[in-house]
Design a protein around this motif. Structure first.
Motif, PDB file in Angstrom:
ATOM      1  N   GLU A 170      78.305-131.932  36.906  1.00 30.94           N
ATOM      2  CA  GLU A 170      76.920-132.236  37.268  1.00 30.94           C
ATOM      3  C   GLU A 170      76.293-131.084  38.055  1.00 30.94           C
ATOM      4  O   GLU A 170      75.106-130.771  37.886  1.00 30.94           O
ATOM      5  CB  GLU A 170      76.878-133.526  38.082  1.00 30.94           C
ATOM      6  CG  GLU A 170      75.489-134.031  38.393  1.00 30.94           C
ATOM      7  CD  GLU A 170      75.498-135.342  39.143  1.00 30.94           C
ATOM      8  OE1 GLU A 170      74.405-135.874  39.436  1.00 30.94           O
ATOM      9  OE2 GLU A 170      76.609-135.846  39.444  1.00 30.94           O
ATOM     10  N   ILE A 171      77.091-130.452  38.916  1.00 29.91           N
ATOM     11  CA  ILE A 171      76.590-129.300  39.666  1.00 29.91           C
ATOM     12  C   ILE A 171      76.254-128.152  38.721  1.00 29.91           C
ATOM     13  O   ILE A 171      75.213-127.501  38.845  1.00 29.91           O
ATOM     14  CB  ILE A 171      77.626-128.861  40.716  1.00 29.91           C
ATOM     15  CG1 ILE A 171      77.868-129.990  41.735  1.00 29.91           C
ATOM     16  CG2 ILE A 171      77.167-127.599  41.434  1.00 29.91           C
ATOM     17  CD1 ILE A 171      78.955-129.670  42.737  1.00 29.91           C
ATOM     18  N   ASN A 172      77.142-127.882  37.766  1.00 26.99           N
ATOM     19  CA  ASN A 172      76.893-126.803  36.811  1.00 26.99           C
ATOM     20  C   ASN A 172      75.663-127.074  35.953  1.00 26.99           C
ATOM     21  O   ASN A 172      74.894-126.155  35.641  1.00 26.99           O
ATOM     22  CB  ASN A 172      78.117-126.611  35.917  1.00 26.99           C
ATOM     23  CG  ASN A 172      79.321-126.088  36.686  1.00 26.99           C
ATOM     24  OD1 ASN A 172      79.180-125.461  37.735  1.00 26.99           O
ATOM     25  ND2 ASN A 172      80.507-126.368  36.178  1.00 26.99           N
ATOM     26  N   LYS A 173      75.474-128.326  35.581  1.00 27.14           N
ATOM     27  CA  LYS A 173      74.373-128.664  34.687  1.00 27.14           C
ATOM     28  C   LYS A 173      73.035-128.673  35.414  1.00 27.14           C
ATOM     29  O   LYS A 173      72.037-128.130  34.894  1.00 27.14           O
ATOM     30  CB  LYS A 173      74.640-130.038  34.048  1.00 27.14           C
ATOM     31  CG  LYS A 173      73.553-130.484  33.088  1.00 27.14           C
ATOM     32  CD  LYS A 173      73.899-131.841  32.484  1.00 27.14           C
ATOM     33  CE  LYS A 173      72.803-132.316  31.526  1.00 27.14           C
ATOM     34  NZ  LYS A 173      73.127-133.648  30.946  1.00 27.14           N
ATOM     35  N   ARG A 174      72.973-129.244  36.594  1.00 29.01           N
ATOM     36  CA  ARG A 174      71.691-129.428  37.277  1.00 29.01           C
ATOM     37  C   ARG A 174      71.340-128.279  38.221  1.00 29.01           C
ATOM     38  O   ARG A 174      70.151-128.069  38.509  1.00 29.01           O
ATOM     39  CB  ARG A 174      71.706-130.731  38.072  1.00 29.01           C
ATOM     40  CG  ARG A 174      71.861-131.976  37.226  1.00 29.01           C
ATOM     41  CD  ARG A 174      71.605-133.212  38.054  1.00 29.01           C
ATOM     42  NE  ARG A 174      71.664-134.433  37.256  1.00 29.01           N
ATOM     43  CZ  ARG A 174      71.366-135.642  37.727  1.00 29.01           C
ATOM     44  NH1 ARG A 174      70.993-135.795  38.990  1.00 29.01           N
ATOM     45  NH2 ARG A 174      71.437-136.698  36.935  1.00 29.01           N
ATOM     46  N   ILE A 175      72.326-127.559  38.715  1.00 26.42           N
ATOM     47  CA  ILE A 175      72.066-126.546  39.735  1.00 26.42           C
ATOM     48  C   ILE A 175      72.271-125.137  39.187  1.00 26.42           C
ATOM     49  O   ILE A 175      71.373-124.297  39.234  1.00 26.42           O
ATOM     50  CB  ILE A 175      72.968-126.762  40.963  1.00 26.42           C
ATOM     51  CG1 ILE A 175      72.805-128.200  41.496  1.00 26.42           C
ATOM     52  CG2 ILE A 175      72.639-125.747  42.037  1.00 26.42           C
ATOM     53  CD1 ILE A 175      71.421-128.547  41.964  1.00 26.42           C
ATOM     54  N   LEU A 176      73.441-124.863  38.655  1.00 33.08           N
ATOM     55  CA  LEU A 176      73.800-123.494  38.301  1.00 33.08           C
ATOM     56  C   LEU A 176      73.280-123.073  36.943  1.00 33.08           C
ATOM     57  O   LEU A 176      72.934-121.910  36.743  1.00 33.08           O
ATOM     58  CB  LEU A 176      75.331-123.334  38.354  1.00 33.08           C
ATOM     59  CG  LEU A 176      75.970-123.629  39.716  1.00 33.08           C
ATOM     60  CD1 LEU A 176      77.477-123.440  39.637  1.00 33.08           C
ATOM     61  CD2 LEU A 176      75.379-122.737  40.794  1.00 33.08           C
ATOM     62  N   GLY A 177      73.262-123.983  35.988  1.00 36.18           N
ATOM     63  CA  GLY A 177      72.835-123.609  34.646  1.00 36.18           C
ATOM     64  C   GLY A 177      73.851-122.696  33.987  1.00 36.18           C
ATOM     65  O   GLY A 177      75.033-123.032  33.868  1.00 36.18           O
ATOM     66  N   GLU A 178      73.402-121.504  33.578  1.00 35.29           N
ATOM     67  CA  GLU A 178      74.304-120.553  32.938  1.00 35.29           C
ATOM     68  C   GLU A 178      75.099-119.718  33.948  1.00 35.29           C
ATOM     69  O   GLU A 178      76.061-119.061  33.570  1.00 35.29           O
ATOM     70  CB  GLU A 178      73.501-119.616  32.026  1.00 35.29           C
ATOM     71  CG  GLU A 178      72.816-120.331  30.867  1.00 35.29           C
ATOM     72  CD  GLU A 178      72.049-119.359  29.987  1.00 35.29           C
ATOM     73  OE1 GLU A 178      72.004-118.163  30.358  1.00 35.29           O
ATOM     74  OE2 GLU A 178      71.506-119.788  28.957  1.00 35.29           O
ATOM     75  N   VAL A 185      78.168-142.435  45.212  1.00 32.94           N
ATOM     76  CA  VAL A 185      78.679-141.995  43.914  1.00 32.94           C
ATOM     77  C   VAL A 185      79.237-140.588  44.090  1.00 32.94           C
ATOM     78  O   VAL A 185      78.554-139.714  44.647  1.00 32.94           O
ATOM     79  CB  VAL A 185      77.569-141.996  42.847  1.00 32.94           C
ATOM     80  CG1 VAL A 185      78.101-141.460  41.521  1.00 32.94           C
ATOM     81  CG2 VAL A 185      77.021-143.402  42.676  1.00 32.94           C
ATOM     82  N   PRO A 186      80.457-140.314  43.634  1.00 29.87           N
ATOM     83  CA  PRO A 186      81.009-138.960  43.752  1.00 29.87           C
ATOM     84  C   PRO A 186      80.189-137.949  42.971  1.00 29.87           C
ATOM     85  O   PRO A 186      79.589-138.254  41.937  1.00 29.87           O
ATOM     86  CB  PRO A 186      82.431-139.097  43.176  1.00 29.87           C
ATOM     87  CG  PRO A 186      82.751-140.561  43.277  1.00 29.87           C
ATOM     88  CD  PRO A 186      81.446-141.276  43.093  1.00 29.87           C
ATOM     89  N   LEU A 187      80.160-136.731  43.466  1.00 26.47           N
ATOM     90  CA  LEU A 187      79.445-135.636  42.828  1.00 26.47           C
ATOM     91  C   LEU A 187      80.446-134.807  42.035  1.00 26.47           C
ATOM     92  O   LEU A 187      81.379-134.230  42.599  1.00 26.47           O
ATOM     93  CB  LEU A 187      78.756-134.768  43.888  1.00 26.47           C
ATOM     94  CG  LEU A 187      78.010-133.523  43.393  1.00 26.47           C
ATOM     95  CD1 LEU A 187      76.899-133.913  42.427  1.00 26.47           C
ATOM     96  CD2 LEU A 187      77.462-132.730  44.554  1.00 26.47           C
TER      97      LEU A 187
END
Length: 405
Positions: free
Chosen positions: A104-112, A98-100
């Motif tokens: 999704e990176i901003n939501k699960r990893i970076l946050g704000e 599944v492509p990343l």
């Protein structure tokens, strides 16, 4: 009269020349005294200002010594933690094919802290390359794939005839996949048979009583026999090859016709490896999976009778369904990123050239005399046949082949 004389005498003498009395200081003395007081006060204020500045500077130094270094370490530690989390997320998504997405990176990893995307992405990229031999690559957007599709000869001639300059499509889909960074030489060496590895694998094969279920043994580090979807991968390459040699597009009825010729109707079942998650799947369901994974695109091209610049080209007829729309199969973004048109064209050329050379050498005979009379083609003949085959494939693909993106 005496009063008038006094007034006259008073006006006759200037005010500044009057003699001062002994009980009061003169005006010049008072001025010097005020000047001395002002100087003393200014020096005092200057000294106080210097003291305050020293205290402020000392306070700033103390503050820097207290938390400056710790804050920098905390920031780097937080970036490293997020980079490791991005590596894990990329590996997880790739296991499901599944492509990343960047969202999704901003939501699960970076946050704000989305502004740190480039820094975190670069740190994760370095870890993937050095540890896993992989890298995150951005997939082509649909607009860029459309532009790639429109670069055929007929569309180029039409654009040149009208004199219109087409607007460049924006590149980048903000979706990423993992791709191997191993060198081709290393992969070729890993695919060669090694006697030690073969000796280790053969006893395991002999102990297994069911020869049909056991995969073939090649004695190599990289072996196709251990792939989860070996049959599905072969079917994917066949479909991609058919699309390529039909001018980068293939209508839905023509694809079904080719699959039926290969005895692979949509209702047929394709088997996977015994250790795979799904043991089997119908070809129709597998095609839907390939679309979700990004290997294939099924595009609706318009209602019946709609004019098309490429109408009448092989594999592009008016193949309309009941709703009056036509569908075409094209390469997906993952196929451009993982396979590449040049690599697939060479694979097909090598496959076909080997059969041509085998037929020219008299292969297929059953007698021993035929085997002794076979002519073994030399290297020059092999290269010539392969080069001609590549030219034919390039011409069928529209005159151009692209590399991996």
């Amino acid at each position: 009269m005496a009063r008038s004389v006094a007034r006259a005498n008073g006006r006759s003498q200037p005010r500044g020349t009057q003699r001062p009395s002994q009980s009061q200081p003169s005006q010049s003395q008072r001025r010097r005294r005020r000047d001395d007081d002002d100087v003393d006060e200014g020096e005092e204020q200057e000294a106080v200002g210097e003291d305050d500045g020293d205290e402020e500077a000392g306070g700033e130094d103390d503050g820097g010594d207290d938390g400056g270094g710790d804050d920098g370490d905390d920031v780097q530690s937080d970036l490293a933690r997020k980079a490791n989390a991005l590596v894990r997320l990329a590996l997880f998504n790739e296991s499901r094919r599944v492509p990343l997405r960047r969202d999704e990176i901003n939501k699960r990893i970076l946050g704000e802290g989305t502004r740190a995307f480039n820094t975190v992405f670069g740190m994760a990229q370095k870890s993937l390359q050095t540890v896993f031999g992989m890298e995150l690559v951005e997939l082509m957007s649909r607009a860029e794939r459309e532009r790639e599709q429109n670069m055929n000869e007929e569309v180029q001639d039409d654009a040149n005839a009208t004199g219109l300059k087409k607007k460049a499509a924006s590149s980048g889909s903000k979706s990423y996949i993992l791709r191997s960074t191993l060198a081709d030489v290393l992969i070729d060496v890993s695919a060669l048979m090694d006697e030690e590895i073969y000796g280790e694998e053969c006893p395991a094969e002999a102990d297994d009583g069911d020869d049909d279920e056991a995969p073939a043994v090649y004695g190599s580090i990289i072996s196709w026999s251990t792939a989860d979807q070996l049959g599905g991968l072969g079917l994917l390459y066949v479909i991609l090859s058919l699309i390529l040699v039909n001018g980068h597009t293939l209508s839905d009825p023509v694809l079904k016709k080719h699959l039926k010729t290969l005895r692979l109707p949509l209702s047929a079942t394709i088997e996977f490896a015994p250790h795979a998650t799904h043991k089997s799947s119908s070809i129709e369901a597998y095609l839907i999976t390939l679309i979700k994974q990004g290997f294939l695109d099924k595009v609706k091209v318009g209602p019946a009778g709609a004019p098309r610049a490429t109408q009448g080209k092989r594999g592009r007829g008016n193949d309309n369904d009941d709703e009056g729309a036509s569908y075409e199969w094209r390469w997906g973004a993952r196929a451009y990123a993982e396979v590449g048109e040049k690599a697939l064209a060479r694979f097909v050329a090598e496959f076909m050239a080997e059969r041509v050379l085998l037929g020219a050498a008299g292969g297929g005979g059953d007698d021993d005399d035929d085997e002794t009379q076979r002519r073994i083609p030399d290297e020059e003949e092999r290269e010539r046949v392969l080069e001609n085959m590549l030219k034919d494939i390039t011409r069928a693909a529209g005159g151009r082949l692209s590399d991996v993106r």
